[in-house]
Scaffold this motif. Sequence first.
Motif, PDB file in Angstrom:
ATOM      1  N   ALA A 260       0.896  -1.448  -0.627  1.00 39.86           N
ATOM      2  CA  ALA A 260      -0.166  -0.198   0.451  1.00 39.86           C
ATOM      3  C   ALA A 260       1.164   1.534   0.290  1.00 39.86           C
ATOM      4  N   ASP A 261       0.672   2.099  -0.616  1.00 40.28           N
ATOM      5  CA  ASP A 261       1.788   2.840  -1.337  1.00 40.28           C
ATOM      6  C   ASP A 261       0.789   4.999  -1.115  1.00 40.28           C
ATOM      7  N   ALA A 262       0.778   5.119  -1.083  1.00 37.39           N
ATOM      8  CA  ALA A 262       0.366   6.827  -0.642  1.00 37.39           C
ATOM      9  C   ALA A 262       0.394   7.788  -1.931  1.00 37.39           C
ATOM     10  N   LEU A 263       0.206   8.436  -3.247  1.00 35.11           N
ATOM     11  CA  LEU A 263       0.105   9.315  -3.983  1.00 35.11           C
ATOM     12  C   LEU A 263       0.044  10.731  -2.889  1.00 35.11           C
ATOM     13  N   LEU A 264       1.034  11.358  -2.480  1.00 37.33           N
ATOM     14  CA  LEU A 264       0.927  12.548  -2.117  1.00 37.33           C
ATOM     15  C   LEU A 264       1.832  13.754  -2.707  1.00 37.33           C
ATOM     16  N   THR A 265       1.030  15.570  -2.861  1.00 40.56           N
ATOM     17  CA  THR A 265       1.508  16.160  -3.695  1.00 40.56           C
ATOM     18  C   THR A 265       1.910  17.710  -2.332  1.00 40.56           C
ATOM     19  N   ASP A 266       2.258  18.455  -3.548  1.00 37.56           N
ATOM     20  CA  ASP A 266       2.665  19.389  -2.525  1.00 37.56           C
ATOM     21  C   ASP A 266       2.098  20.663  -3.212  1.00 37.56           C
ATOM     22  N   SER A 267       1.713  21.455  -2.630  1.00 36.49           N
ATOM     23  CA  SER A 267       0.943  22.739  -3.483  1.00 36.49           C
ATOM     24  C   SER A 267       1.312  22.595  -4.649  1.00 36.49           C
ATOM     25  N   ASP A 268       1.750  22.729  -5.050  1.00 32.21           N
ATOM     26  CA  ASP A 268       3.011  22.964  -6.100  1.00 32.21           C
ATOM     27  C   ASP A 268       2.053  21.566  -6.927  1.00 32.21           C
ATOM     28  N   GLY A 269       2.328  20.907  -6.612  1.00 32.58           N
ATOM     29  CA  GLY A 269       1.177  19.300  -7.817  1.00 32.58           C
ATOM     30  C   GLY A 269       2.145  18.449  -8.059  1.00 32.58           C
ATOM     31  N   ARG A 270       4.112  18.711  -7.442  1.00 32.73           N
ATOM     32  CA  ARG A 270       4.682  17.699  -7.142  1.00 32.73           C
ATOM     33  C   ARG A 270       4.560  16.115  -6.228  1.00 32.73           C
ATOM     34  N   ILE A 271       5.143  15.270  -7.124  1.00 29.40           N
ATOM     35  CA  ILE A 271       4.391  14.134  -6.225  1.00 29.40           C
ATOM     36  C   ILE A 271       5.882  13.475  -5.460  1.00 29.40           C
ATOM     37  N   LEU A 272       5.378  13.573  -4.266  1.00 28.42           N
ATOM     38  CA  LEU A 272       6.725  12.896  -3.117  1.00 28.42           C
ATOM     39  C   LEU A 272       6.926  11.217  -3.964  1.00 28.42           C
ATOM     40  N   LEU A 273       8.138  11.447  -4.090  1.00 29.20           N
ATOM     41  CA  LEU A 273       8.947   9.762  -3.847  1.00 29.20           C
ATOM     42  C   LEU A 273      10.226   9.589  -2.836  1.00 29.20           C
ATOM     43  N   VAL A 274      10.149   8.655  -2.567  1.00 27.60           N
ATOM     44  CA  VAL A 274      11.642   8.200  -1.664  1.00 27.60           C
ATOM     45  C   VAL A 274      12.138   7.651  -1.986  1.00 27.60           C
ATOM     46  N   ASN A 275      13.588   7.395  -2.267  1.00 29.39           N
ATOM     47  CA  ASN A 275      14.537   6.369  -2.483  1.00 29.39           C
ATOM     48  C   ASN A 275      15.320   5.621  -0.870  1.00 29.39           C
ATOM     49  N   PRO A 276      14.596   4.782  -1.072  1.00 29.12           N
ATOM     50  CA  PRO A 276      15.002   3.394  -0.258  1.00 29.12           C
ATOM     51  C   PRO A 276      16.230   2.857  -0.609  1.00 29.12           C
ATOM     52  N   SER A 277      16.529   2.723   0.614  1.00 25.85           N
ATOM     53  CA  SER A 277      18.108   1.984   1.142  1.00 25.85           C
ATOM     54  C   SER A 277      18.727   0.852   0.702  1.00 25.85           C
ATOM     55  N   TYR A 278      17.674   0.022   0.366  1.00 26.76           N
ATOM     56  CA  TYR A 278      17.573  -1.199  -0.239  1.00 26.76           C
ATOM     57  C   TYR A 278      16.885  -2.071  -1.118  1.00 26.76           C
ATOM     58  N   LYS A 279      16.592  -0.574  -2.614  1.00 23.47           N
ATOM     59  CA  LYS A 279      16.336  -1.096  -3.728  1.00 23.47           C
ATOM     60  C   LYS A 279      17.170  -0.154  -4.822  1.00 23.47           C
ATOM     61  N   PRO A 280      17.685  -0.247  -6.033  1.00 24.84           N
ATOM     62  CA  PRO A 280      18.406  -0.148  -6.577  1.00 24.84           C
ATOM     63  C   PRO A 280      18.100   1.472  -7.475  1.00 24.84           C
ATOM     64  N   ASN A 281      16.012   1.897  -7.194  1.00 22.35           N
ATOM     65  CA  ASN A 281      15.324   2.347  -7.760  1.00 22.35           C
ATOM     66  C   ASN A 281      15.024   3.013  -6.310  1.00 22.35           C
ATOM     67  N   TRP A 282      13.840   5.325  -7.033  1.00 22.67           N
ATOM     68  CA  TRP A 282      13.302   5.022  -6.437  1.00 22.67           C
ATOM     69  C   TRP A 282      11.555   4.708  -6.207  1.00 22.67           C
ATOM     70  N   ASP A 283      10.741   5.322  -5.394  1.00 16.41           N
ATOM     71  CA  ASP A 283       9.485   4.161  -5.597  1.00 16.41           C
ATOM     72  C   ASP A 283       8.607   5.346  -4.540  1.00 16.41           C
ATOM     73  N   ILE A 284       7.352   5.168  -4.562  1.00 12.78           N
ATOM     74  CA  ILE A 284       6.869   5.711  -4.263  1.00 12.78           C
ATOM     75  C   ILE A 284       6.160   5.536  -2.327  1.00 12.78           C
ATOM     76  N   PRO A 285       5.622   7.045  -1.472  1.00 14.56           N
ATOM     77  CA  PRO A 285       6.018   5.980  -0.569  1.00 14.56           C
ATOM     78  C   PRO A 285       5.190   4.771   0.317  1.00 14.56           C
ATOM     79  N   GLY A 286       5.195   4.108   0.697  1.00 11.51           N
ATOM     80  CA  GLY A 286       4.742   3.384   1.376  1.00 11.51           C
ATOM     81  C   GLY A 286       5.426   1.985   1.240  1.00 11.51           C
ATOM     82  N   GLY A 287       4.497   0.831   1.089  1.00 10.38           N
ATOM     83  CA  GLY A 287       5.596  -0.041   1.302  1.00 10.38           C
ATOM     84  C   GLY A 287       4.110  -2.088   1.679  1.00 10.38           C
ATOM     85  N   MET A 288       4.983  -2.343   3.045  1.00  9.60           N
ATOM     86  CA  MET A 288       3.834  -3.611   2.666  1.00  9.60           C
ATOM     87  C   MET A 288       3.291  -4.202   4.143  1.00  9.60           C
TER      88      MET A 288
END
Length: 176
Positions: free
Chosen positions: A34-62
């Motif tokens: 389950a992940d969350a689409l979260l934005t700032d007031s400019d419409g930009r999307i919050l992404l996270v860079n996990p330490s345990y995988k090579p790519n950025w991701d959507i915030p959330g988890g298993m």
Amino acid sequence: MSHAEPPLYQRDPEAWKQHLAEGNARQARKRVGADALLTDSDGRILLVNPSYKPNWDIPGGMAEANEPPDTTVRRELEEELGLTLSAAHLPLLCVDWVSPHGPWDDSLMMIFDGGVLTATQLSNLRLVDGELDEFGFVDLQHAQQVLRPYVWRRLDAAVRARTTGATAYLRDGRPD
């Protein structure tokens, strides 16, 4: 006319409970994310860079065992970013059935609408538990560049669902 015997659940409630437990033990289990689409007031999307995988991701988890997906996303946001979502209801934007791949069985991945973060929420975002190296707000074009292709398709479907109000159902990131 013969009289039929009542069903097992009426004759012997304990035997019926055992029957259900045996069926439950044999049925397939699915991982749920389950992940969350979260934005700032400019419409930009919050992404996270996990330490345990090579790519950025959507915030959330298993999800943990027997945990509702909306509870999962709230827990993960709190544990990883110190973010508490105040909305009582998180609209479901996207469900993606992910087929078996590599060592993984199939799974259900969901994206909920976490809304537009307030100035206070933005200023309180922080890395909490060591699972993330960094986070940031990006536009859709940048998100497409840093996310794995199937995660990008899932996010894109969620962004469209937020606009249309229609929950997206995907299979491996593609509309069914």
